[in-house]
Design an enzyme around this catalytic site. Sequence first.
Site: not given
Ligand code: ADP
Ligand code: MG
Length: 138
Positions: A11, A51, A114, A117, A128
């Site tokens: 990211k 997303y 974070n 992805h 994807e």
């Molecule tokens: P992952 O990337 O671990 O698969 P998700 O698919 O649940 O997580 O969410 C997609 C992205 O949205 C996350 O990587 C993060 O960047 C953001 N995100 C998810 N949940 C939250 C949250 N509770 N607060 C802020 N950002 C979030």
């Molecule tokens: Mg995800």
Amino acid sequence: MGFEKTLLIVKPDGVARGLVGEVLSRIEQKGLRIEKMKTIQMDMKLAESHYIEHKGKPYYDELIKYITEAPVVVAIIGGENAIASVRRIMGPTDPLEATPGSIRGAYATSTTRNLVHGSDSQEAAKREIELFFPESKE
Ligand code: ADP
Ligand code: MG
């Protein structure tokens, strides 16, 4: 299970902080392979499509803003159980829950920003990969 392909994204914060090599190194050291890779700037349309499942969530607008703010590196990663394996190397979404041995545990402090992805299922991986690498559609 068995040989799988998954979509990895480093990211914008990961690219800006110079952590592309670190992320790829961990994936290669695990025994997975980089099958295709490119640096792109995601636009709103691509971000919203990627997303789509998160539309309406409280963090959605922040997420779209974040993923489109600067270039990302996208890659198709292939190997034995690649989908779950990449998710383990990344660590959980919340970096406080991620162990220091994982990418998010080692380098992230924010649940939004974070770093990485990884596709979370075979269906997501297929969708994807076709979204980011349409030429590889079988
Ligand atoms: P992952 O990337 O671990 O698969 P998700 O698919 O649940 O997580 O969410 C997609 C992205 O949205 C996350 O990587 C993060 O960047 C953001 N995100 C998810 N949940 C939250 C949250 N509770 N607060 C802020 N950002 C979030
Ligand atoms: Mg995800």
